[in-house]
Design a protein around this motif. Structure first.
Motif, PDB file in Angstrom:
ATOM      1  N   ARG A 162      -6.869  -2.655   0.084  1.00 30.92           N
ATOM      2  CA  ARG A 162      -5.413  -2.839  -0.059  1.00 30.92           C
ATOM      3  C   ARG A 162      -4.689  -1.503  -0.118  1.00 30.92           C
ATOM      4  NH1 ARG A 162      -4.061  -7.083  -4.780  1.00 30.92           N
ATOM      5  NH2 ARG A 162      -4.531  -5.197  -5.932  1.00 30.92           N
ATOM      6  N   ALA A 163      -5.224  -0.585  -0.941  1.00 28.16           N
ATOM      7  CA  ALA A 163      -4.564   0.716  -1.127  1.00 28.16           C
ATOM      8  C   ALA A 163      -4.562   1.528   0.163  1.00 28.16           C
ATOM      9  CB  ALA A 163      -5.261   1.496  -2.241  1.00 28.16           C
ATOM     10  N   PHE A 164      -5.689   1.532   0.882  1.00 30.42           N
ATOM     11  CA  PHE A 164      -5.775   2.317   2.122  1.00 30.42           C
ATOM     12  C   PHE A 164      -4.909   1.727   3.228  1.00 30.42           C
ATOM     13  CE2 PHE A 164      -9.273   4.746   0.411  1.00 30.42           C
ATOM     14  CZ  PHE A 164      -9.198   5.940   1.117  1.00 30.42           C
ATOM     15  N   ILE A 165      -4.890   0.403   3.338  1.00 31.62           N
ATOM     16  CA  ILE A 165      -4.049  -0.226   4.379  1.00 31.62           C
ATOM     17  C   ILE A 165      -2.579   0.098   4.110  1.00 31.62           C
ATOM     18  CG2 ILE A 165      -3.187  -2.448   5.236  1.00 31.62           C
ATOM     19  CD1 ILE A 165      -6.061  -3.511   4.975  1.00 31.62           C
ATOM     20  N   ALA A 166      -2.167  -0.001   2.836  1.00 35.42           N
ATOM     21  CA  ALA A 166      -0.771   0.300   2.483  1.00 35.42           C
ATOM     22  C   ALA A 166      -0.457   1.765   2.762  1.00 35.42           C
ATOM     23  CB  ALA A 166      -0.521  -0.027   1.015  1.00 35.42           C
ATOM     24  N   LEU A 244       9.207  -0.305   5.179  1.00 36.32           N
ATOM     25  CA  LEU A 244       8.695   0.917   4.543  1.00 36.32           C
ATOM     26  C   LEU A 244       9.057   0.960   3.061  1.00 36.32           C
ATOM     27  CD1 LEU A 244       9.293   3.622   7.309  1.00 36.32           C
ATOM     28  CD2 LEU A 244       7.102   2.994   6.295  1.00 36.32           C
ATOM     29  N   ILE A 245      10.262   0.497   2.736  1.00 29.19           N
ATOM     30  CA  ILE A 245      10.665   0.430   1.319  1.00 29.19           C
ATOM     31  C   ILE A 245       9.757  -0.544   0.573  1.00 29.19           C
ATOM     32  CG2 ILE A 245      12.505  -0.355  -0.252  1.00 29.19           C
ATOM     33  CD1 ILE A 245      14.519   0.769   1.854  1.00 29.19           C
ATOM     34  N   GLY A 246       9.440  -1.690   1.224  1.00 32.78           N
ATOM     35  CA  GLY A 246       8.544  -2.683   0.619  1.00 32.78           C
ATOM     36  C   GLY A 246       7.157  -2.121   0.370  1.00 32.78           C
ATOM     37  N   VAL A 247       6.629  -1.371   1.347  1.00 29.25           N
ATOM     38  CA  VAL A 247       5.294  -0.771   1.189  1.00 29.25           C
ATOM     39  C   VAL A 247       5.330   0.294   0.088  1.00 29.25           C
ATOM     40  CG1 VAL A 247       3.432   0.502   2.323  1.00 29.25           C
ATOM     41  CG2 VAL A 247       4.669  -1.244   3.591  1.00 29.25           C
ATOM     42  N   GLY A 253       3.131   0.392  -7.130  1.00 28.63           N
ATOM     43  CA  GLY A 253       3.167  -0.776  -8.002  1.00 28.63           C
ATOM     44  C   GLY A 253       1.837  -1.495  -8.011  1.00 28.63           C
ATOM     45  N   PRO A 254       1.808  -2.727  -7.471  1.00 25.09           N
ATOM     46  CA  PRO A 254       0.592  -3.550  -7.590  1.00 25.09           C
ATOM     47  C   PRO A 254      -0.647  -2.958  -6.917  1.00 25.09           C
ATOM     48  CG  PRO A 254       2.204  -4.562  -6.107  1.00 25.09           C
ATOM     49  CD  PRO A 254       2.898  -3.444  -6.792  1.00 25.09           C
ATOM     50  N   TYR A 255      -0.463  -2.141  -5.867  1.00 27.34           N
ATOM     51  CA  TYR A 255      -1.642  -1.590  -5.183  1.00 27.34           C
ATOM     52  C   TYR A 255      -2.145  -0.314  -5.849  1.00 27.34           C
ATOM     53  CZ  TYR A 255      -0.625  -4.913  -1.422  1.00 27.34           C
ATOM     54  OH  TYR A 255      -0.393  -6.045  -0.708  1.00 27.34           O
ATOM     55  N   ASP A 256      -1.317   0.271  -6.723  1.00 23.86           N
ATOM     56  CA  ASP A 256      -1.709   1.375  -7.603  1.00 23.86           C
ATOM     57  C   ASP A 256      -2.571   2.429  -6.893  1.00 23.86           C
ATOM     58  OD1 ASP A 256      -1.892   2.846  -9.861  1.00 23.86           O
ATOM     59  OD2 ASP A 256      -3.135   1.457 -10.994  1.00 23.86           O
ATOM     60  N   ALA A 319       0.363  10.059 -10.995  1.00 24.31           N
ATOM     61  CA  ALA A 319       1.267   8.912 -10.839  1.00 24.31           C
ATOM     62  C   ALA A 319       2.732   9.330 -10.852  1.00 24.31           C
ATOM     63  CB  ALA A 319       1.005   7.893 -11.955  1.00 24.31           C
ATOM     64  N   GLN A 320       3.052  10.341 -11.673  1.00 19.31           N
ATOM     65  CA  GLN A 320       4.452  10.786 -11.744  1.00 19.31           C
ATOM     66  C   GLN A 320       4.885  11.400 -10.418  1.00 19.31           C
ATOM     67  OE1 GLN A 320       5.284  13.367 -15.048  1.00 19.31           O
ATOM     68  NE2 GLN A 320       7.475  13.060 -14.899  1.00 19.31           N
ATOM     69  N   ALA A 321       3.967  12.153  -9.788  1.00 15.00           N
ATOM     70  CA  ALA A 321       4.282  12.756  -8.487  1.00 15.00           C
ATOM     71  C   ALA A 321       4.526  11.658  -7.452  1.00 15.00           C
ATOM     72  CB  ALA A 321       3.129  13.656  -8.032  1.00 15.00           C
ATOM     73  N   LEU A 322       3.699  10.602  -7.499  1.00 20.27           N
ATOM     74  CA  LEU A 322       3.872   9.489  -6.558  1.00 20.27           C
ATOM     75  C   LEU A 322       5.191   8.775  -6.801  1.00 20.27           C
ATOM     76  CD1 LEU A 322       2.824   7.620  -4.343  1.00 20.27           C
ATOM     77  CD2 LEU A 322       1.592   6.331  -6.096  1.00 20.27           C
ATOM     78  N   GLU A 323       5.520   8.584  -8.063  1.00 21.54           N
ATOM     79  CA  GLU A 323       6.773   7.912  -8.407  1.00 21.54           C
ATOM     80  C   GLU A 323       7.974   8.677  -7.851  1.00 21.54           C
ATOM     81  OE1 GLU A 323       9.193   6.530 -12.421  1.00 21.54           O
ATOM     82  OE2 GLU A 323       7.093   7.101 -12.599  1.00 21.54           O
ATOM     83  N   MET A 324       7.943   9.997  -7.972  1.00 22.43           N
ATOM     84  CA  MET A 324       9.037  10.826  -7.446  1.00 22.43           C
ATOM     85  C   MET A 324       9.097  10.766  -5.920  1.00 22.43           C
ATOM     86  SD  MET A 324      10.529  11.847 -10.082  1.00 22.43           S
ATOM     87  CE  MET A 324      11.729  12.925  -9.299  1.00 22.43           C
TER      88      MET A 324
END
Length: 371
Positions: A162-166, A244-247, A253-256, A319-324
């Motif tokens: 899931r994470a890699f496909i996203a 792209l916004i959804g991904v 989020g859920p795919y973490d 995670a903070q870097a990803l969030e930004m």
């Protein structure tokens, strides 16, 4: 002079010869096409920068996990690791290849990793036996029901896939968007559009009104007409931006993605520990299903039975870097949703510089006056 020779501009008294009118027509076309490319380049730059930021983050996540494995596993597992280092290296290579869009099946690559690892470790954990390739084939067939690595392979397959496909879809989406803008911004103007742009931008010069700007609504009508095909892209373009916004929301989020990719080495360590702890029961089940292998003449001196040292595996969260990254991307993608629809007004206000003067003091296509 009398303007009866003019083919595009109004045929009243004029400052332009036929040659000048043709030169102005060519100039207006090349200038307008350059404006289109320039507007497109800023969008391309935004999308490419978003791709570069995420790509760098994701590759770094994978690199850190691989480095943590290489740093910790030799002292944790001794020969269990050193004699199988290539198996781990190959796994990370396959994960990178998949992310870069190589035509490989991610689930198959993960299954292959666990199979190869199990074959190697089973032989190393049972050095007193002569285990043939045929015996290993039998052992692997029974592995699914014995679950030698516990729940880790199944759990990691679901989450990592899931994470890699996203992540791959997300990275590719920015490149696709950038490529669309590049190609569409290079489309040549039609003959009718070239005439209309010339009339808009340079016919005032032929009437001796070089300082009079086009009326704003006149500019919008001409440019909307010229970019009607581009405006037709808007629905699909908005869908791409929304996707792209959804991904982006799923990645953070859920795919973490941060946790799943950043802890691959820890999940592998967990799996190996499961195998070591349940070695006797797994071996006995394999012997029941596949028979007892022959005793090896080489003896068991090479086995590295115990861990050489206690090493704590850690995952440093980014995670903070990803969030930004995601917040920044979502802001840019939202702003770009209406790009093709708002392009005419953007070109008229910023590039063609339509008049902000009162309605009767701008160029209306024929003279200075109301459009």
């Amino acid at each position: 002079i009398l303007g009866e020779h003019l083919r595009i501009c109004p045929q009243g008294y004029t400052c332009c010869t036929s040659e000048m009118e043709e030169n102005f027509a060519n100039k207006s076309r090349s200038e307008f096409e350059a404006m289109m490319k320039e507007a497109g380049r800023s969008v391309q730059a935004t999308l490419t920068a978003q791709h570069r930021s995420f790509d760098s983050y994701f590759q770094d996540l994978l690199n850190k996990s691989e480095k943590a494995l290489y740093d910790a596993f030799p002292s944790m597992y001794g020969e269990l690791y050193t004699q199988n280092a290539k198996v781990f290296k190959d796994l990370y290579s396959e994960l990178r290849r998949y992310y870069r869009s190589s035509n490989i099946n991610l689930e198959e690559a993960l299954n292959e990793f666990w199979t190869r690892l199990l074959e190697r470790l089973f032989k190393l954990l049972n050095p007193q036996y002569h285990i043939t390739d045929e015996y290993l084939d039998c052992m692997v067939k029974h592995a699914e029901q014995h679950r030698p690595f516990g729940e880790v392979p199944r759990d990691l397959k679901v989450k990592a896939t899931r994470a890699f496909i996203a992540a791959r879809s997300y990275a590719q989406g920015f490149l696709v968007g950038s490529d669309v803008v590049r190609k569409v911004s290079q489309v040549s103007l039609s003959h009718e559009c070239t005439r209309a742009i010339m009339k808009l931008m340079y016919c005032p010069h032929c009437r001796g009104m070089s300082s009079v700007k086009p009326c704003n609504n006149y500019c919008l009508n001409v440019v909307k007409g010229c970019l009607a095909n581009q405006a037709d892209l808007s629905t699909e373009w908005k869908y791409l931006m929304d996707s792209l916004i959804g991904v982006a929301d799923r990645i953070d989020g859920p795919y973490d993605v941060d946790t799943v990719i950043g802890t691959i080495h820890m999940r592998i360590a967990e799996a190996i520990s499961n195998l070591q702890e349940n070695k006797d029961s797994i071996t006995s089940k394999v012997f029941q299903g596949c028979g007892n292998p022959k005793i090896s003449t080489k003896g068991s001196s090479s086995e590295d039975k115990k861990r050489r040292g206690k090493v704590t595996l850690e995952a440093k969260s980014s995670a903070q870097a990803l969030e930004m990254l995601v917040l920044d991307a979502k802001g840019n993608l939202t702003a770009l949703k209406t790009y093709w629809i708002t392009l005419p007004s953007s070109l008229c206000s910023k590039r063609v510089m339509a008049s902000s003067a009162s309605d009767d003091k701008c160029w209306n296509g024929m003279t200075k006056g109301r459009y």
